[in-house]
Design a protein around this motif. Structure first.
Motif, PDB file in Angstrom:
ATOM      1  N   TYR A   1       0.832  -1.197   0.000  1.00 45.56           N
ATOM      2  CA  TYR A   1       0.000   0.000   0.000  1.00 45.56           C
ATOM      3  C   TYR A   1       0.867   1.248   0.000  1.00 45.56           C
ATOM      4  O   TYR A   1       0.582   2.219  -0.682  1.00 45.56           O
ATOM      5  CB  TYR A   1      -0.928  -0.018   1.217  1.00 45.56           C
ATOM      6  N   HIS A   2       1.969   1.212   0.763  1.00 44.48           N
ATOM      7  CA  HIS A   2       2.871   2.351   0.859  1.00 44.48           C
ATOM      8  C   HIS A   2       3.378   2.761  -0.519  1.00 44.48           C
ATOM      9  O   HIS A   2       3.367   3.929  -0.871  1.00 44.48           O
ATOM     10  CB  HIS A   2       4.025   1.997   1.793  1.00 44.48           C
ATOM     11  N   LYS A   3       3.801   1.808  -1.333  1.00 48.97           N
ATOM     12  CA  LYS A   3       4.298   2.115  -2.674  1.00 48.97           C
ATOM     13  C   LYS A   3       3.198   2.685  -3.552  1.00 48.97           C
ATOM     14  O   LYS A   3       3.418   3.595  -4.330  1.00 48.97           O
ATOM     15  CB  LYS A   3       4.889   0.873  -3.321  1.00 48.97           C
ATOM     16  N   ALA A   4       2.004   2.156  -3.419  1.00 50.13           N
ATOM     17  CA  ALA A   4       0.895   2.657  -4.233  1.00 50.13           C
ATOM     18  C   ALA A   4       0.538   4.084  -3.846  1.00 50.13           C
ATOM     19  O   ALA A   4       0.249   4.918  -4.708  1.00 50.13           O
ATOM     20  CB  ALA A   4      -0.320   1.747  -4.077  1.00 50.13           C
ATOM     21  N   LEU A   5       0.563   4.380  -2.567  1.00 49.02           N
ATOM     22  CA  LEU A   5       0.266   5.733  -2.137  1.00 49.02           C
ATOM     23  C   LEU A   5       1.324   6.699  -2.644  1.00 49.02           C
ATOM     24  O   LEU A   5       1.007   7.800  -3.095  1.00 49.02           O
ATOM     25  CB  LEU A   5       0.164   5.802  -0.616  1.00 49.02           C
ATOM     26  N   LEU A   6       2.575   6.287  -2.627  1.00 42.72           N
ATOM     27  CA  LEU A   6       3.633   7.141  -3.145  1.00 42.72           C
ATOM     28  C   LEU A   6       3.452   7.394  -4.632  1.00 42.72           C
ATOM     29  O   LEU A   6       3.798   8.460  -5.130  1.00 42.72           O
ATOM     30  CB  LEU A   6       4.995   6.537  -2.847  1.00 42.72           C
ATOM     31  N   ALA A   7       2.887   6.432  -5.339  1.00 42.01           N
ATOM     32  CA  ALA A   7       2.601   6.654  -6.755  1.00 42.01           C
ATOM     33  C   ALA A   7       1.644   7.825  -6.910  1.00 42.01           C
ATOM     34  O   ALA A   7       1.755   8.605  -7.856  1.00 42.01           O
ATOM     35  CB  ALA A   7       2.009   5.392  -7.377  1.00 42.01           C
ATOM     36  N   GLY A   8       0.711   7.953  -5.998  1.00 46.59           N
ATOM     37  CA  GLY A   8      -0.210   9.085  -6.033  1.00 46.59           C
ATOM     38  C   GLY A   8       0.501  10.410  -5.872  1.00 46.59           C
ATOM     39  O   GLY A   8       0.120  11.412  -6.481  1.00 46.59           O
ATOM     40  N   ILE A   9       1.534  10.441  -5.070  1.00 46.86           N
ATOM     41  CA  ILE A   9       2.309  11.657  -4.894  1.00 46.86           C
ATOM     42  C   ILE A   9       2.873  12.111  -6.227  1.00 46.86           C
ATOM     43  O   ILE A   9       2.855  13.292  -6.556  1.00 46.86           O
ATOM     44  CB  ILE A   9       3.453  11.446  -3.888  1.00 46.86           C
TER      45      ILE A   9
ATOM     46  N   THR B   1       0.483  20.330  -1.007  1.00 49.21           N
ATOM     47  CA  THR B   1       1.755  20.350  -1.720  1.00 49.21           C
ATOM     48  C   THR B   1       2.363  21.736  -1.622  1.00 49.21           C
ATOM     49  O   THR B   1       1.657  22.750  -1.690  1.00 49.21           O
ATOM     50  CB  THR B   1       1.596  19.954  -3.195  1.00 49.21           C
ATOM     51  N   ILE B   2       3.659  21.761  -1.448  1.00 47.06           N
ATOM     52  CA  ILE B   2       4.420  23.000  -1.414  1.00 47.06           C
ATOM     53  C   ILE B   2       5.455  22.902  -2.526  1.00 47.06           C
ATOM     54  O   ILE B   2       6.290  21.993  -2.517  1.00 47.06           O
ATOM     55  CB  ILE B   2       5.110  23.191  -0.051  1.00 47.06           C
ATOM     56  N   VAL B   3       5.370  23.806  -3.482  1.00 50.02           N
ATOM     57  CA  VAL B   3       6.335  23.817  -4.580  1.00 50.02           C
ATOM     58  C   VAL B   3       7.616  24.454  -4.061  1.00 50.02           C
ATOM     59  O   VAL B   3       7.627  25.607  -3.653  1.00 50.02           O
ATOM     60  CB  VAL B   3       5.797  24.594  -5.797  1.00 50.02           C
ATOM     61  N   ASP B   4       8.674  23.668  -4.070  1.00 50.05           N
ATOM     62  CA  ASP B   4       9.965  24.153  -3.590  1.00 50.05           C
ATOM     63  C   ASP B   4      10.778  24.776  -4.718  1.00 50.05           C
ATOM     64  O   ASP B   4      11.527  25.723  -4.489  1.00 50.05           O
ATOM     65  CB  ASP B   4      10.748  23.007  -2.942  1.00 50.05           C
ATOM     66  N   GLU B   5      10.620  24.233  -5.922  1.00 45.11           N
ATOM     67  CA  GLU B   5      11.415  24.730  -7.039  1.00 45.11           C
ATOM     68  C   GLU B   5      10.774  24.317  -8.357  1.00 45.11           C
ATOM     69  O   GLU B   5      10.315  23.186  -8.506  1.00 45.11           O
ATOM     70  CB  GLU B   5      12.817  24.124  -6.944  1.00 45.11           C
TER      71      GLU B   5
ATOM     72  N   VAL C   1      10.292  19.883 -11.471  1.00 41.25           N
ATOM     73  CA  VAL C   1       9.598  20.429 -10.302  1.00 41.25           C
ATOM     74  C   VAL C   1      10.024  19.638  -9.076  1.00 41.25           C
ATOM     75  O   VAL C   1      10.020  18.405  -9.094  1.00 41.25           O
ATOM     76  CB  VAL C   1       8.060  20.329 -10.464  1.00 41.25           C
ATOM     77  N   VAL C   2      10.392  20.344  -8.037  1.00 38.53           N
ATOM     78  CA  VAL C   2      10.657  19.722  -6.744  1.00 38.53           C
ATOM     79  C   VAL C   2       9.588  20.238  -5.802  1.00 38.53           C
ATOM     80  O   VAL C   2       9.349  21.436  -5.710  1.00 38.53           O
ATOM     81  CB  VAL C   2      12.058  20.065  -6.211  1.00 38.53           C
ATOM     82  N   LEU C   3       8.913  19.302  -5.123  1.00 33.17           N
ATOM     83  CA  LEU C   3       7.859  19.699  -4.208  1.00 33.17           C
ATOM     84  C   LEU C   3       7.884  18.847  -2.961  1.00 33.17           C
ATOM     85  O   LEU C   3       8.492  17.794  -2.922  1.00 33.17           O
ATOM     86  CB  LEU C   3       6.486  19.642  -4.886  1.00 33.17           C
ATOM     87  N   THR C   4       7.223  19.360  -1.953  1.00 33.66           N
ATOM     88  CA  THR C   4       6.994  18.605  -0.727  1.00 33.66           C
ATOM     89  C   THR C   4       5.510  18.292  -0.680  1.00 33.66           C
ATOM     90  O   THR C   4       4.684  19.188  -0.853  1.00 33.66           O
ATOM     91  CB  THR C   4       7.400  19.420   0.517  1.00 33.66           C
ATOM     92  N   ALA C   5       5.181  17.027  -0.509  1.00 31.70           N
ATOM     93  CA  ALA C   5       3.781  16.604  -0.418  1.00 31.70           C
ATOM     94  C   ALA C   5       3.541  16.100   1.000  1.00 31.70           C
ATOM     95  O   ALA C   5       4.275  15.241   1.495  1.00 31.70           O
ATOM     96  CB  ALA C   5       3.490  15.507  -1.427  1.00 31.70           C
ATOM     97  N   ARG C   6       2.513  16.645   1.631  1.00 26.69           N
ATOM     98  CA  ARG C   6       2.162  16.222   2.986  1.00 26.69           C
ATOM     99  C   ARG C   6       0.796  15.562   2.944  1.00 26.69           C
ATOM    100  O   ARG C   6      -0.180  16.160   2.507  1.00 26.69           O
ATOM    101  CB  ARG C   6       2.146  17.415   3.927  1.00 26.69           C
ATOM    102  N   PHE C   7       0.749  14.302   3.409  1.00 26.76           N
ATOM    103  CA  PHE C   7      -0.479  13.518   3.425  1.00 26.76           C
ATOM    104  C   PHE C   7      -1.036  13.420   4.835  1.00 26.76           C
ATOM    105  O   PHE C   7      -0.303  13.202   5.790  1.00 26.76           O
ATOM    106  CB  PHE C   7      -0.215  12.084   2.941  1.00 26.76           C
ATOM    107  N   VAL C   8      -2.357  13.532   4.908  1.00 28.60           N
ATOM    108  CA  VAL C   8      -3.074  13.317   6.157  1.00 28.60           C
ATOM    109  C   VAL C   8      -4.306  12.495   5.805  1.00 28.60           C
ATOM    110  O   VAL C   8      -4.944  12.722   4.783  1.00 28.60           O
ATOM    111  CB  VAL C   8      -3.522  14.657   6.786  1.00 28.60           C
ATOM    112  N   SER C   9      -4.641  11.530   6.616  1.00 26.81           N
ATOM    113  CA  SER C   9      -5.848  10.744   6.410  1.00 26.81           C
ATOM    114  C   SER C   9      -6.922  11.240   7.364  1.00 26.81           C
ATOM    115  O   SER C   9      -6.710  11.309   8.570  1.00 26.81           O
ATOM    116  CB  SER C   9      -5.570   9.264   6.669  1.00 26.81           C
TER     117      SER C   9
ATOM    118  N   TYR D   1       6.749  13.918   2.032  1.00 34.89           N
ATOM    119  CA  TYR D   1       7.623  13.309   1.038  1.00 34.89           C
ATOM    120  C   TYR D   1       8.178  14.399   0.140  1.00 34.89           C
ATOM    121  O   TYR D   1       7.473  15.352  -0.190  1.00 34.89           O
ATOM    122  CB  TYR D   1       6.864  12.293   0.175  1.00 34.89           C
ATOM    123  N   ARG D   2       9.431  14.244  -0.268  1.00 35.98           N
ATOM    124  CA  ARG D   2      10.035  15.114  -1.273  1.00 35.98           C
ATOM    125  C   ARG D   2       9.869  14.412  -2.610  1.00 35.98           C
ATOM    126  O   ARG D   2      10.090  13.204  -2.722  1.00 35.98           O
ATOM    127  CB  ARG D   2      11.513  15.333  -0.982  1.00 35.98           C
TER     128      ARG D   2
END
Length: 150
Positions: A3-11, A86-90, A101-109, A122-123
């Motif tokens: 599940y962890h890998k699949a969620l990261l795919a969403g990022i 998401t926060i666009v870093d660059e 694009v480099v971004l920080t994605a923050r997930f909350v359930s 996640y970066r």
């Protein structure tokens, strides 16, 4: 597939919604980031998967079909209960039709289904190309920090 890998795919696909390229390329990327957050939170994996380049590949061995499948599984399992910020870093532009694009994605359930390594920050680094009026991601790397990007 975990599940962890699949969620990261969403990022990876948080910046893969349609964009109007009449804006500057940077503004177009920022606009589609906003639209993509909404699609991801709504569980609309089809809208996101359409914007993966046919020649997509990443360091984890994913191609377009595999990544789209992981995204679909993760979003269906969550049932639309994910909040992402998401926060666009660059944004580095290469002319009008390519960008990194480099971004920080923050997930909350909302209902606390995400735990441990699945929730949190996640970066993400995305390599994008403009195709017609849309942007597509053709390569991506992600991890909890840039040191563990693959």
């Amino acid at each position: 597939m975990t599940y962890h890998k699949a969620l990261l795919a969403g990022i990876l696909l948080t910046v893969c919604a349609c964009s109007d390229t009449t804006d500057s390329p940077e503004q177009g990327i920022r606009n589609w980031l906003d639209e993509s957050e909404a699609a991801l939170e709504d569980g609309d994996w089809r809208a996101l998967a359409e914007h993966i380049a046919s020649h997509y590949e990443d360091g984890r061995g994913n191609d377009k079909d595999r990544l789209a499948g992981q995204l679909r599984a993760a979003l269906l399992r969550q049932g639309g209960t994910i909040e992402i910020v998401t926060i666009v870093d660059e944004i580095e532009l290469f002319g009008d039709d390519a960008a990194s694009v480099v971004l920080t994605a923050r997930f909350v359930s909302i209902d606390k289904r995400l735990t441990g390594a699945e929730a949190g920050s996640y970066r993400v680094k995305l390599d994008l190309a403009a195709v017609g009026d849309d942007w597509q991601v053709y390569s991506a790397r992600w991890g909890s920090s840039e040191r563990d990007w693959r």
